[in-house]
Motif scaffolding. Structure first.
Motif, PDB file in Angstrom:
ATOM      1  N   MET A   1       0.818  -1.218   0.000  1.00  0.00           N
ATOM      2  CA  MET A   1       0.000   0.000   0.000  1.00  0.00           C
ATOM      3  C   MET A   1       0.852   1.268   0.000  1.00  0.00           C
ATOM      4  O   MET A   1       0.480   2.262  -0.617  1.00  0.00           O
ATOM      5  CB  MET A   1      -0.955  -0.011   1.182  1.00  0.00           C
ATOM      6  N   LEU A   2       2.004   1.211   0.677  1.00  0.00           N
ATOM      7  CA  LEU A   2       2.867   2.390   0.715  1.00  0.00           C
ATOM      8  C   LEU A   2       3.513   2.685  -0.641  1.00  0.00           C
ATOM      9  O   LEU A   2       3.948   3.803  -0.881  1.00  0.00           O
ATOM     10  CB  LEU A   2       3.956   2.227   1.783  1.00  0.00           C
TER      11      LEU A   2
ATOM     12  N   SER B   1      -8.300  10.963   1.808  1.00  0.00           N
ATOM     13  CA  SER B   1      -7.509  10.373   0.727  1.00  0.00           C
ATOM     14  C   SER B   1      -7.515   8.861   0.885  1.00  0.00           C
ATOM     15  O   SER B   1      -7.458   8.340   2.002  1.00  0.00           O
ATOM     16  CB  SER B   1      -6.086  10.922   0.740  1.00  0.00           C
ATOM     17  N   ARG B   2      -7.625   8.194  -0.218  1.00  0.00           N
ATOM     18  CA  ARG B   2      -7.667   6.736  -0.243  1.00  0.00           C
ATOM     19  C   ARG B   2      -6.947   6.271  -1.499  1.00  0.00           C
ATOM     20  O   ARG B   2      -6.664   7.047  -2.400  1.00  0.00           O
ATOM     21  CB  ARG B   2      -9.126   6.231  -0.302  1.00  0.00           C
ATOM     22  N   MET B   3      -6.725   4.979  -1.572  1.00  0.00           N
ATOM     23  CA  MET B   3      -6.192   4.416  -2.811  1.00  0.00           C
ATOM     24  C   MET B   3      -7.353   4.256  -3.784  1.00  0.00           C
ATOM     25  O   MET B   3      -8.458   3.895  -3.383  1.00  0.00           O
ATOM     26  CB  MET B   3      -5.520   3.067  -2.552  1.00  0.00           C
ATOM     27  N   ASN B   4      -7.065   4.484  -5.060  1.00  0.00           N
ATOM     28  CA  ASN B   4      -8.123   4.307  -6.052  1.00  0.00           C
ATOM     29  C   ASN B   4      -8.224   2.828  -6.436  1.00  0.00           C
ATOM     30  O   ASN B   4      -7.435   1.995  -6.002  1.00  0.00           O
ATOM     31  CB  ASN B   4      -7.898   5.205  -7.277  1.00  0.00           C
TER      32      ASN B   4
ATOM     33  N   ARG C   1      -1.771   7.939  -2.210  1.00  0.00           N
ATOM     34  CA  ARG C   1      -3.167   8.110  -1.791  1.00  0.00           C
ATOM     35  C   ARG C   1      -3.714   9.284  -2.580  1.00  0.00           C
ATOM     36  O   ARG C   1      -3.040  10.270  -2.795  1.00  0.00           O
ATOM     37  CB  ARG C   1      -3.215   8.380  -0.297  1.00  0.00           C
ATOM     38  N   ARG C   2      -4.950   9.168  -3.015  1.00  0.00           N
ATOM     39  CA  ARG C   2      -5.571  10.213  -3.803  1.00  0.00           C
ATOM     40  C   ARG C   2      -6.839  10.697  -3.098  1.00  0.00           C
ATOM     41  O   ARG C   2      -7.490   9.929  -2.414  1.00  0.00           O
ATOM     42  CB  ARG C   2      -5.949   9.679  -5.183  1.00  0.00           C
TER      43      ARG C   2
END
Length: 154
Positions: free
Chosen positions: A66-67, A79-82, A71-72
């Motif tokens: 994930m890193l 902000s989250r991952m798409n 993050r958007r």
């Protein structure tokens, strides 16, 4: 820039915790002229993200994946991952899981072989110990032959 002690205090963790995540290459702090770790606000934000993910039960493997992805902004102020990034994390973790399952199966096969060898050596050692106690070899060999015959007829 903060020292390891200052960063640990700011995050509410031990210096060892920060060093552990550095050892995993999740955060790589700058170094001072005296080679001391120096943490930026971005490093603290990354540590904060790591600590939140760990508190939610994510594995180090998932956190590492994930890193790697930015993050958007997807919701108002959050902000989250798409979806594309989530797909990439899923593929990476699925691949790691498959590799681990294959390795686990291999270790289980190796363990079964080791257990068979252990039983054989224990059986042989028992024979030697009985011989050292004076039991005649012919008697012991006859017993082994009977046991071997019973085992092969199963």
């Amino acid at each position: 820039m903060l020292t390891v002690g200052q960063a640990a205090t700011a995050l509410g963790v031990t210096a060892r915790t920060l060093k552990y995540y550095e050892e995993l290459n999740l955060v790589v702090p700058a170094r001072s002229g005296g080679h001391y770790r120096m943490y930026t606000q971005a490093d603290l934000a990354t540590f904060g993200r790591i600590l939140r993910m760990r508190s939610l039960g994510f594995s180090i493997a998932a956190i590492t994946e994930m890193l790697k992805r930015p993050r958007r902004m997807v919701e108002a102020g959050k902000s989250r991952m798409n979806e594309e990034d989530l797909q990439a994390v899923r593929e990476a973790l699925s691949s790691q899981l498959e590799t681990l399952r294959e390795r686990t199966a291999q270790v289980r096969r190796e363990l079964r072989e080791a257990e068979k060898l252990e039983a054989q050596i224990a059986h042989d050692l028992q024979y030697i110990e009985q011989r050292l106690r004076g039991v005649p070899a012919d008697e012991l060999l006859a017993e082994r032959a009977v046991k071997a015959h019973k085992a092969s007829s199963r």
